[in-house]
Design an enzyme around this catalytic site. Structure first.
Site, short mmCIF file in Angstrom:
data_model
loop_
_atom_site.label_atom_id
_atom_site.label_comp_id
_atom_site.label_asym_id
_atom_site.label_seq_id
_atom_site.Cartn_x
_atom_site.Cartn_y
_atom_site.Cartn_z
N HIS A 103 46.79 100.95 53.13
CA HIS A 103 47.08 99.73 53.89
C HIS A 103 46.17 98.60 53.41
CE1 HIS A 103 47.52 96.98 57.26
NE2 HIS A 103 48.63 97.63 57.54
N TYR B 198 47.95 89.27 55.52
CA TYR B 198 47.67 89.97 54.26
C TYR B 198 47.42 88.98 53.11
CZ TYR B 198 49.26 93.77 57.13
OH TYR B 198 49.39 94.65 58.17
C1 FPP Z 1 48.95 98.02 60.82
O1 FPP Z 1 49.54 97.44 61.89
C2 FPP Z 1 47.50 97.64 60.82
C3 FPP Z 1 46.53 98.51 60.77
C4 FPP Z 1 46.82 99.96 60.70
C5 FPP Z 1 45.07 98.12 60.80
C6 FPP Z 1 44.73 96.80 60.24
C7 FPP Z 1 43.26 96.58 60.27
C8 FPP Z 1 42.74 95.33 60.23
C9 FPP Z 1 43.63 94.18 60.18
C10 FPP Z 1 41.29 95.02 60.21
C11 FPP Z 1 40.39 95.84 59.38
C12 FPP Z 1 39.16 95.18 58.97
C13 FPP Z 1 37.96 95.06 59.60
C14 FPP Z 1 36.88 94.34 58.91
C15 FPP Z 1 37.65 95.58 60.94
P1 FPP Z 1 51.12 97.23 61.94
O2 FPP Z 1 51.81 98.53 61.76
O3 FPP Z 1 51.38 96.46 63.18
O4 FPP Z 1 51.35 96.24 60.71
P2 FPP Z 1 52.12 96.47 59.32
O5 FPP Z 1 53.53 96.72 59.63
O6 FPP Z 1 51.92 95.17 58.60
O7 FPP Z 1 51.46 97.62 58.61
K K Z 2 52.06 93.56 61.91
#
Ligand code: FPP
Ligand code: K
Length: 498
Positions: A309, A366
């Site tokens: 990710h 992102y």
């Molecule tokens: C997926 O969410 C998102 C995560 C699994 C975690 C993301 C982590 C951070 C943004 C911060 C990490 C950094 C620090 C410094 C603490 P989703 O499934 O809603 O989004 P997606 O479909 O884009 O993967």
């Molecule tokens: K998201």
């Protein structure tokens, strides 16, 4: 592949003002008409289909710049990846998201003033007002965010400084807020009386770094912080996020950010449980632990065995880039060709922005989590494989909310998180950073790699932004205004002991 042609309607918007459409029958097909034609296309076929033929809609305005031409070529060349036969939840979500985004790529639904490249200008004042509104008191609906208060402050402060705003008026309040959120035995919680957590600690330390000054720096109990971090260090080399909490790559990054910024000793405190397992420093087994987070896809996951990710990839690369020069630490612990392959596939076409993982949707946050990885990867490999204008275009055209603040994608509400990381992403697009071995790092040899970066002017390729749309420089590891992290480190280097 089903090929759709996006016309450079931004340019046309500009033309529109100068020349009326030739006839009403030459009007662009409506979004509904386009999507129904998209529906009609044989799925999975290799037919090349031009969908939107609005080319002759407006008078030509004559000479266009090279940059404008590159923008137009980009719009006309992008290809939607092959649509697989079976309709799945993911393919449906992808198609729907694209239909939501499309009008913003082709036109200017928010009626923003346009820059000379025909893209919406950076709405600096509106975004600043939005971010300022998140500093201070919150309405009751924010109660569930109580544990995330340090983040709210950090996102606003970082976003505001990148927009060029002076945040010194918040210095005292920020220092006071975090003196209350400091936990007596080290680290920060979300607020007074809350248990410490490494994410809250990271956001707190960065916020104090951003406001800067002796009072802010001195408000940090560094000795207690060192002990707290010692409690987070695990026998396998990683860090937990909280006492007894989950061990993941955020911990590795946040832990090293705090150690490096505050110039804390690298040796584990005597009371660190990992000492009982033979570890003596914070760096022991850490590179190998981060390495074990690289997945078969090439990206990095939160913890061994999880899905790669974008947010975790940044944490891992930034952690390694604190441990030592990226040229040494990245190839040692990461399969770089695989990583670069995965990172480059995160950039969505034709959207131009990034998604965080395979088969998921573009999201403005992102722009930083992956966009920020490129400078680090480039410091190790000398090469970057990303389309910077395309990302800048997504941020300016699709991620700016009408009333201020930035968003994941059109149709979403703005928040501090998406505002901060879209703006940071725009900064990565616009500015160059290079790791310079010769650059004098910090005086101390402890974790001094982050201090060897220097700025190297603006992106020299085709740009789609004017001077008004340029945001500030951001430290590639700490995500703080350029210079602020350096000040903080210098302050603590000049101090004897804690
Ligand atoms: C997926 O969410 C998102 C995560 C699994 C975690 C993301 C982590 C951070 C943004 C911060 C990490 C950094 C620090 C410094 C603490 P989703 O499934 O809603 O989004 P997606 O479909 O884009 O993967
Ligand atoms: K998201």
């Amino acid at each position: 592949p089903v090929r759709v042609s996006l016309r450079a309607r931004h340019r046309n918007m500009r033309m529109k003002k100068m020349a009326a459409p030739k006839s009403s029958s030459a009007e662009a097909p409506s979004a509904e008409a386009l999507s129904s034609r998209l529906e009609e296309l044989p799925v999975g076929s290799d037919r090349i289909e031009e969908l939107s033929d609005t080319e002759n809609e407006y008078e030509d305005i004559g000479t266009i710049t090279q940059a404008e031409q590159a923008h137009i070529d980009y719009l006309e060349s992008v290809t939607i990846p092959i649509r697989d036969e079976p309709e799945t939840e993911s393919s449906k979500a992808q198609r729907e998201a694209f239909e939501d985004i499309r009008p913003f790529l082709e036109g200017n639904p928010n009626d923003f003033p346009l820059n000379i490249f025909g893209l919406p200008k950076l709405q600096r004042e509106k975004h600043a007002a939005f971010l300022k509104s998140a500093l201070g008191d919150y309405p009751s609906k924010f109660a569930p965010m109580d544990a995330a208060r340090p983040w709210l402050l950090y996102w606003s402060l970082q976003g505001l400084t990148a927009l060029g705003c002076d945040i010194s008026e918040y210095r005292e309040q920020v220092t006071h807020t975090f003196s209350m959120a400091a936990y007596p035995t080290g680290g920060y919680g979300g607020g007074y009386g809350q248990y410490p957590h490494l994410a809250a600690t990271y956001a707190a330390v960065l916020s104090l770094t951003i406001v800067g000054g002796t009072d802010a720096y001195e408000s940090i109990n560094r000795r207690a912080m060192w002990h707290f971090l010692g409690q987070m260090k695990q026998p396998d080399g990683g860090f937990t996020m909280a006492p007894g909490g989950e061990e993941d790559i955020r911990g590795a990054y946040c832990g090293l950010v705090v150690l490096s910024l505050l110039n804390l000793p690298l040796s584990l405190p005597p009371d660190a449980p990992a000492r009982k397992h033979g570890l003596t420093t914070f760096l022991d087994k850490l590179g190998a632990w981060v390495s074990s987070c690289q997945t078969f896809e090439g990206g990095l996951s939160a913890a061994p065995g999880n899905e790669a990710h974008g947010a975790y990839a940044f944490c891992g690369l930034a952690c390694l880039s604190i441990m030592g020069p990226p040229k040494a630490t990245l190839p040692k612990h990461i399969d770089l060709p695989r990583l670069i392959h995965w990172m480059s596939y995160r950039q969505c076409a034709p959207e131009g922005g990034y998604n965080g993982r395979t088969n998921k949707l573009v999201d403005g946050c992102y722009s930083h989590w992956i966009g920020g990885c490129w400078a680090l990867a480039e410091a190790a490999t000398g090469r970057a494989l990303w389309n910077r204008p395309a990302l800048g275009r997504y941020i300016l055209a699709a991620a700016q909310f009408e009333d201020g603040g930035l968003v994941d994608k059109p149709g979403k509400r703005p928040d501090g998180y998406h505002s901060c990381y879209n703006i940071a992403g725009l900064s990565h697009v616009q500015h160059n950073y290079v790791y310079d071995e010769a650059e004098s790092g910090a005086g101390s040899v402890l974790l001094d790699a982050p201090w060897r970066w220097k700025t190297q002017g603006r992106y020299q390729g085709d740009v789609l932004w004017g001077e008004d749309d340029v945001v500030g420089q951001v430290h590639p590891i700490f995500v703080t205004p350029w210079g602020a992290a350096e000040e903080c480190r210098k302050y603590f280097e000049a101090k004897e002991g804690f």
